[in-house]
Scaffold this motif. Structure first.
Motif, mmCIF file in Angstrom:
data_model
loop_
_atom_site.group_PDB
_atom_site.id
_atom_site.type_symbol
_atom_site.label_atom_id
_atom_site.label_comp_id
_atom_site.label_asym_id
_atom_site.label_seq_id
_atom_site.Cartn_x
_atom_site.Cartn_y
_atom_site.Cartn_z
ATOM 1 N N LEU B 72 0.787 -1.102 0.040
ATOM 2 C CA LEU B 72 -0.170 0.079 -0.055
ATOM 3 C C LEU B 72 0.885 1.314 -0.038
ATOM 4 C CD1 LEU B 72 -2.914 -1.008 2.180
ATOM 5 C CD2 LEU B 72 -3.106 -0.062 0.148
ATOM 6 N N PHE B 73 1.877 1.201 0.838
ATOM 7 C CA PHE B 73 2.865 2.302 0.741
ATOM 8 C C PHE B 73 3.755 2.451 -0.482
ATOM 9 C CE2 PHE B 73 1.925 2.477 5.344
ATOM 10 C CZ PHE B 73 2.069 3.799 5.690
ATOM 11 N N GLY B 74 4.181 1.386 -0.809
ATOM 12 C CA GLY B 74 5.042 1.186 -1.892
ATOM 13 C C GLY B 74 4.304 1.632 -3.187
ATOM 14 N N GLY B 75 3.185 1.404 -3.297
ATOM 15 C CA GLY B 75 2.634 1.653 -4.728
ATOM 16 C C GLY B 75 2.361 3.203 -5.049
ATOM 17 N N ALA B 76 2.649 3.980 -3.888
ATOM 18 C CA ALA B 76 2.519 5.509 -4.312
ATOM 19 C C ALA B 76 3.861 5.989 -4.989
ATOM 20 C CB ALA B 76 2.075 6.427 -2.889
ATOM 21 N N ILE B 77 5.022 5.265 -4.711
ATOM 22 C CA ILE B 77 6.392 5.689 -5.199
ATOM 23 C C ILE B 77 6.487 5.702 -6.543
ATOM 24 C CG2 ILE B 77 8.711 5.361 -4.879
ATOM 25 C CD1 ILE B 77 8.239 3.977 -2.067
ATOM 26 N N THR B 78 6.004 4.974 -7.377
ATOM 27 C CA THR B 78 6.330 4.915 -8.880
ATOM 28 C C THR B 78 5.259 5.899 -9.508
ATOM 29 O OG1 THR B 78 5.327 2.715 -8.762
ATOM 30 C CG2 THR B 78 7.725 2.748 -9.383
ATOM 31 N N SER B 79 4.131 5.633 -8.798
ATOM 32 C CA SER B 79 2.941 6.761 -9.174
ATOM 33 C C SER B 79 3.486 8.311 -9.342
ATOM 34 C CB SER B 79 1.840 6.589 -8.639
ATOM 35 O OG SER B 79 1.310 5.441 -8.342
ATOM 36 N N PRO B 88 -3.197 -0.804 -8.509
ATOM 37 C CA PRO B 88 -4.177 0.031 -9.259
ATOM 38 C C PRO B 88 -4.858 0.992 -8.366
ATOM 39 C CG PRO B 88 -4.544 -2.769 -8.963
ATOM 40 C CD PRO B 88 -3.219 -2.322 -8.426
ATOM 41 N N TRP B 89 -4.799 0.836 -7.041
ATOM 42 C CA TRP B 89 -5.469 2.054 -6.019
ATOM 43 C C TRP B 89 -4.502 3.222 -6.246
ATOM 44 C CZ3 TRP B 89 -4.090 -2.646 -3.563
ATOM 45 C CH2 TRP B 89 -2.849 -2.899 -2.958
ATOM 46 N N SER B 90 -3.338 3.183 -6.961
ATOM 47 C CA SER B 90 -2.548 4.289 -6.736
ATOM 48 C C SER B 90 -2.377 5.182 -8.148
ATOM 49 C CB SER B 90 -1.128 3.958 -6.293
ATOM 50 O OG SER B 90 -0.384 3.043 -6.788
ATOM 51 N N VAL B 91 -3.405 4.643 -8.942
ATOM 52 C CA VAL B 91 -3.583 5.399 -10.205
ATOM 53 C C VAL B 91 -3.959 6.784 -9.850
ATOM 54 C CG1 VAL B 91 -4.993 5.463 -12.295
ATOM 55 C CG2 VAL B 91 -4.264 3.215 -11.690
ATOM 56 N N ALA B 92 -4.778 6.879 -9.273
ATOM 57 C CA ALA B 92 -5.292 8.402 -8.985
ATOM 58 C C ALA B 92 -4.093 9.169 -8.219
ATOM 59 C CB ALA B 92 -6.586 8.679 -8.107
ATOM 60 N N THR B 93 -3.260 8.404 -7.602
ATOM 61 C CA THR B 93 -2.251 9.312 -7.098
ATOM 62 C C THR B 93 -1.200 9.935 -8.231
ATOM 63 O OG1 THR B 93 -2.161 7.491 -5.371
ATOM 64 C CG2 THR B 93 -0.272 8.979 -5.572
ATOM 65 N N CYS B 94 -1.433 9.376 -9.448
ATOM 66 C CA CYS B 94 -0.543 9.892 -10.542
ATOM 67 C C CYS B 94 -0.967 11.341 -10.834
ATOM 68 C CB CYS B 94 -0.664 9.074 -11.637
ATOM 69 S SG CYS B 94 -0.086 7.413 -11.497
ATOM 70 N N GLY B 301 -4.981 16.194 -3.756
ATOM 71 C CA GLY B 301 -5.053 15.287 -4.463
ATOM 72 C C GLY B 301 -4.530 13.678 -4.053
ATOM 73 N N VAL B 302 -3.205 14.102 -3.847
ATOM 74 C CA VAL B 302 -2.395 12.699 -3.433
ATOM 75 C C VAL B 302 -2.964 12.264 -2.159
ATOM 76 C CG1 VAL B 302 -0.254 11.963 -2.478
ATOM 77 C CG2 VAL B 302 -0.221 13.679 -4.653
ATOM 78 N N MET B 303 -3.362 13.262 -1.270
ATOM 79 C CA MET B 303 -3.728 13.009 0.116
ATOM 80 C C MET B 303 -4.847 12.201 0.076
ATOM 81 S SD MET B 303 -4.330 15.755 3.058
ATOM 82 C CE MET B 303 -2.706 16.342 2.892
ATOM 83 N N ALA B 304 -5.931 12.940 -0.609
ATOM 84 C CA ALA B 304 -7.574 12.072 -0.722
ATOM 85 C C ALA B 304 -7.192 10.514 -1.302
ATOM 86 C CB ALA B 304 -8.234 13.036 -1.725
ATOM 87 N N THR B 305 -6.571 10.471 -2.202
ATOM 88 C CA THR B 305 -6.297 9.092 -2.739
ATOM 89 C C THR B 305 -5.887 8.097 -2.021
ATOM 90 O OG1 THR B 305 -5.736 10.241 -5.103
ATOM 91 C CG2 THR B 305 -5.540 7.934 -4.897
ATOM 92 N N GLU B 306 -4.430 8.309 -1.353
ATOM 93 C CA GLU B 306 -3.853 7.840 -0.519
ATOM 94 C C GLU B 306 -4.714 7.379 0.665
ATOM 95 O OE1 GLU B 306 -0.923 5.798 -1.060
ATOM 96 O OE2 GLU B 306 -1.060 6.464 -3.167
ATOM 97 N N THR B 307 -5.265 8.165 1.413
ATOM 98 C CA THR B 307 -6.113 7.972 2.417
ATOM 99 C C THR B 307 -6.991 6.784 2.570
ATOM 100 O OG1 THR B 307 -7.373 9.670 2.172
ATOM 101 C CG2 THR B 307 -5.826 10.263 3.977
ATOM 102 N N ALA B 308 -7.815 6.918 1.068
ATOM 103 C CA ALA B 308 -8.790 6.105 0.969
ATOM 104 C C ALA B 308 -8.172 4.596 0.889
ATOM 105 C CB ALA B 308 -9.697 6.670 -0.503
#
Lengths: 154, 507, 347
Positions: B72-79, B88-94, B301-308
């Motif tokens: 869950l944490f790592g997914g955000a890094i490459t996004s 998949p859940w970090s798509v919106a983090t991009c 935007g990043v915050m909203a995605t990652e919290t959810a």
């Protein structure tokens, strides 16, 4: 830009037409207990076609712009990127991931980056070895082997 | 406060040196798996499942859960760094994370992902600790009509997502829905839009499409520019972390909304973190004072995605433990683990195996804490990757994307699709077609169709089923309200002049 | 920097890699009597991680690793899609290669009868290896709705009840349709779901009236929210003595046989291999999976899930599959009237 816009819409329309034809083979109607299997594919394709047509109309009406789709020098560097990728995937079909990947990496580094040979050779040999151990051995994820079914020799 | 006592008991189990070590190594593996595109938390957990057979059950579940937290944490890094969604859940983090990184604010973006994500997890674990059984009861009340209502809610929050000309937004959305219908129809079992091929029976995988559209598309765009990632400096300084913590108070509404939404969508079996992350992003954008800035690099935007996403990850374990129903694909693999260890999930698990249940709950606190620390420490390492010359880094990204696409279904077709969707992503970007609606429609579309058709079978084809069931009716009402909000806003007296409608109608 | 040396080095190294790779391909053809796998065995799984047969495959792999039953790794390869069609087609393409096996579940019987894929009958087009257990069907309801099978049958003859099941045109729906005919119920509404857990939840949450499910799917909700009221076997299961058998309900014996665990339909778990697998390879797998079957882990698992601990070797399994397939054709085509693939070979 305008030409590109029109070409893109036409491509979308062709694809939509194919999808529409596939959808017509299913039941596109509404049955007693809800939509048939083809209902959504059919109406979604139709919606897509209509929206694409709207894009087309607006594109044809808009005045031609000076800005080209590909800025100066963009097309060559784009092809330099895309052609090796396509070549790599083709090669992967035959010789598998490791060899194709190493070659692609080597070619890109040498041709695009003009890196020095020792670096090129080092990275493109190290990469498959590292990937093999981390991905295939450690995470047990198999990678494409190609028609020749090549496996790492260790 | 029976739960508190149990929790303390759980900590005595989770804090043994062996279990701590298990948690730490799980988190580390999870981060790596999360970073590699396509190798999702689900495969990570599945890969290590056989290994846990030689462990005590509690350590086994701690290991698997820790991989999940790490992913869950790592997914955000490459996004954020490469515009390639690791999960998949970090798509919106991009959407906002990558623009931030391009502006040289990668450190801030990463902190905005990790820190709120951690607090959302914490919040979710507290809910889990104290309210698991009643929440499970509530989850059972959600049948197909309620699912449809929740999905409509998700779409309503996305009404303003486009940002491009209306007709192009529609093209993108319809294309996404259409791609989602390819494959075997769940209701009739017939193949749809497969052109008679076997490979297409499996449908289009969300991961492949996203990596292609975002990752490869972005590489192509930057290829025509200068083959460079520009201005990326990214070390996380303590000050930056602290600033994000303080800004949480500022964005309290986004945070709370994202967490609750994510947690609940996670608890609802079968949905998982991905829809939650989109919904939270859409809702944050809609309720923001400057919705037009979303997508250009705003931390909210990043915050909203990652919290959810994080809250949903926690929530997904709730029905798993209490009902034996996985809340997400990853939880499904963990359910397999329960069977493998000879445990029977369900309400009796709390009574018969308290050390397992409370050890797991306690380890959630610990695992997430380890994950946060590890991520913050690893950031300099990950950002150092960006200093690799582009002619090496670019091909490496392409190759890892290919691994990711292939790993989903072990099919060469997916690697070709990667290239095709890369070209589509490039063309769409150049011609100002928004990509996000396609992705959202693809991920939510077939779920929506399924829920609709299941509901209509239940009611013999009558739509009244959505009005007679109170939860469904209420949620559909809320969805309609949100959908109409941009149009209603001018009518509300206090909003006159201040707000601007969502840019759906803009051109 | 521009000297020719490094280029030469690169070419040589690439050649060495190629040669070694080639050598390893050639080295894979030992001709010994007692067969042993010479490269990693691929366990081709029909679902995504966490799906039904994935759980079983990974469980067996875990046991194989733990007891070191195989000299090479057994690697899970997920090829989800098309209710097993993608994985079956892949397995079929590995004709004669003994390093490809696949877990079986019932969709590998039903899917090839419906979709035009290279496999049609498992027993003929692939190599049956072992059967590991039978998972019985139970008729499961919510105790707040029905207390006994009598209540259920009375209700189902009055009105259309709603059934939940896994997938479409698969085992659950077939069993439900057969039941509808056997008990002369009003037509059921069949609501397809993605998996067994969802199906259990639909009934536990009262979104559907009943399902036919395996004990392990029901157990998390038993006995508060789900109870078995009917079992489809000769004798009442000892785990659930309250579940009447369908034989006790006095239905037509032909129907009863079709619904029965032994002679009719049930969920089965086993292992199949690529077509034309050599005899000695089959023997090797049989022996290995026999050892897996005997481990306390597997025995305990079957006991916990109230499964029937049967074990069949290749030949016995093949014979069983022939009958099982014929039963499916009979129910699917002749009773329910589904359109099977138009190139179906008659048997």
């Amino acid at each position: 830009m305008k030409r590109a816009e029109v070409a893109c819409v036409l491509a979308i329309l062709i694809w939509t037409g194919l999808m529409l034809r596939e959808a017509m083979r299913l039941n596109i109607g509404w049955e007693a207990s809800g939509p048939g299997a083809g209902f959504f594919p059919f109406w979604l394709s139709t919606g897509l076609a209509l929206s694409a047509a709207a894009v087309l109309v607006r594109a044809l009406r808009s005045p031609p712009t000076e800005r080209p789709f590909f800025p100066r020098g963009a097309l060559p560097s784009l092809l330099k990127l895309a052609v090796p990728i396509a070549g790599m995937i083709l090669a992967m079909q035959v010789v598998g991931f490791y060899l194709a990947g190493a070659l692609y990496l080597g070619v890109s580094m040498r041709w695009l980056g003009r890196h020095r040979w020792p670096l090129v050779v080092g990275v493109s040999l190290l990469f498959p070895v590292a990937v093999y151990f981390v991905i295939e051995r450690w995470f047990l994820v198999g990678l494409p082997r190609g028609y020749l079914d090549l496996r790492p020799p260790f | 406060m029976e739960a508190l006592g149990n929790l303390l008991f759980g900590f005595t189990i989770a804090l043994t040196p062996y279990n701590l070590m298990v948690a730490a190594s799980g988190v580390f593996l999870g981060i790596i798996i999360g970073v590699l595109p396509g190798l999702g938390g689900t495969s990570g957990v599945a890969i290590l499942l056989p290994m846990t057979m030689v462990m005590p059950a509690t350590s086994g579940i701690i290991l698997l859960a820790s991989i999940y937290w790490g992913a869950l944490f790592g997914g955000a890094i490459t996004s954020i760094l490469f515009n390639i969604p690791g999960e998949p859940w970090s798509v919106a983090t991009c959407f906002d994370g990558y623009p931030m990184a391009k502006q040289g604010r990668a450190g801030e973006a990463l902190a905005s992902a990790f820190v709120p994500g951690f607090f959302a997890s914490l919040f979710g674990i507290l809910l889990f600790t104290f309210f698991a059984p009643p929440l499970a009861e509530l989850a059972l009340k959600f049948g197909p009509p309620e699912y449809l209502a929740v999905l409509l809610l998700a779409f309503s929050t996305f009404a303003g997502l486009g940002g491009g000309p209306l007709e192009k937004t529609l093209v993108s959305m319809f294309a996404g829905f259409l791609l989602g219908t390819v494959g075997l129809d769940i209701v009739t079992g017939e193949p749809r839009l497969t052109f008679g091929t076997i490979d297409l029976l499996a449908g289009f995988s969300f991961v492949t499409v996203c990596i292609g559209l975002f990752g490869l598309g972005e590489i192509m765009v930057s290829a025509e520019e200068s083959l460079q990632f520009r201005g990326v400096q990214a070390t996380i300084r303590l000050r930056e972390v602290w600033r994000v913590v303080r800004s949480l108070a500022e964005h309290l509404r986004t945070f709370v909304m994202g967490t609750l939404l994510g947690f609940w969508v996670g608890v609802m079996p079968g949905t998982g973190a991905t829809p939650a992350s989109f919904m939270s992003y859409g809702l944050a954008k809609q309720s923001s004072r400057h919705p037009h800035k979303f997508g250009t690099g705003v931390p909210e935007g990043v915050m909203a995605t990652e919290t959810a996403a994080h809250a949903a990850g926690i929530g997904a374990l709730l029905p798993l433990v209490t009902l034996g129903i996985p809340g997400s694909p990853t939880a499904a693999v963990m359910l397999a683990g329960l069977f493998v260890w000879g445990l029977q999930p369900g309400p009796r698990l709390f009574v018969e195996q308290p050390d397992f249940v409370w050890g797991l709950i306690a380890s959630m606190y610990i695992g997430n804490m380890i994950a946060l620390l590890m991520c913050l420490l690893l950031v300099p390492f990950f950002t150092a990757i960006l200093r690799i010359p582009y002619a090496i880094l670019g091909p490496l990204i392409v190759l890892f994307s290919a691994i990711g696409a292939y790993a989903v279904k072990n099919m060469m077709l997916d690697i070709w699709l990667l290239l095709i969707f890369g070209v589509v992503g490039y063309v769409f970007k150049k011609l100002a077609y928004p990509v996000a609606p396609l992705v959202v429609a693809l991920v939510l579309g077939d779920m929506t169709e399924e829920a609709l058709r299941q509901s209509l079978i239940m009611s013999d084809g009558s739509f009244t089923i959505f009005l007679t069931r109170p939860i469904a009716a209420a949620l559909i009402g809320v969805a309609l309200f949100i959908f109409l909000l941009p149009m209603l806003r001018p009518l509300l007296p206090q909003a006159v002049g201040g707000s601007r409608a969502a840019p759906l109608s803009g051109r | 920097m521009r000297s020719r040396g490094p280029l030469l080095l690169w070419v040589i190294l690439t050649a060495v890699v190629l040669a070694l790779a080639g050598a390893s391909v050639l080295a894979e053809r030992p001709a010994e009597a007692a067969w042993q796998p010479s490269k990693p065995v691929e366990f081709v799984i029909q679902t995504s991680p966490g799906g039904g047969s994935d759980v079983y495959a990974r469980f067996w792999i875990g046991i194989i690793d733990k007891y070191k039953l195989s000299p090479v790794p057994v690697v899970p390869v997920n090829m989800p899609g098309g209710a097993g069609a993608v994985a079956l087609a892949h397995l079929h393409s590995k004709k004669g290669d003994p390093h490809f096996i696949s877990p079986t579940l019932n969709s590998v019987i039903t899917t090839p009868l419906l979709q035009k894929i290279p496999v049609m009958y498992l027993s003929e087009d692939l190599t049956p290896i072992v059967k590991m257990m039978m998972d019985p069907f139970l008729l499961v309801v919510n105790p707040e709705q029905f207390k006994s099978v009598e209540q259920f049958l009375a209700a189902c003859r009055q009105q259309s009840l709603t059934a939940a099941g896994t997938g479409s045109k698969q085992e659950d729906e077939i069993q439900i349709f057969a039941m509808q005919n056997a008990f002369k119920c009003q037509p059921f509404r069949y609501v397809p779901h993605k998996g067994g857990g969802d199906v259990a939840k639909a009934v536990a949450g009262k979104h559907a009236d009943f399902n036919v499910n395996q004990p392990s799917e029901m157990l998390p909700h038993y006995p508060q929210r789900l109870i078995p009221i009917l079992s489809f076997q000769k004798e009442r299961p000892k785990e659930f003595p309250e579940a009447t058998t369908h034989w006790e309900k006095g239905i037509n014996s032909q129907w009863a046989a079709l619904l029965d665990l032994e002679t009719g339909l049930h969920q089965m778990r086993g292992v199949i291999g690529a077509p034309d697998m050599p005899k000695d390879a089959v023997t090797w797998y049989e022996d290995m999976f026999r050892k897996v079957w005997e481990t306390p882990e597997w025995q305990e698992f079957m006991k916990k899930g109230a499964m029937q601990p049967v074990f069949m070797r290749s030949e016995e399994y093949r014979k069983f599959l022939v009958r099982f397939e014929n039963n499916h054709v009979k129910v699917m085509r002749d009773v329910i009237g589904w359109k099977l693939r138009d190139d179906l070979r008659p048997r």
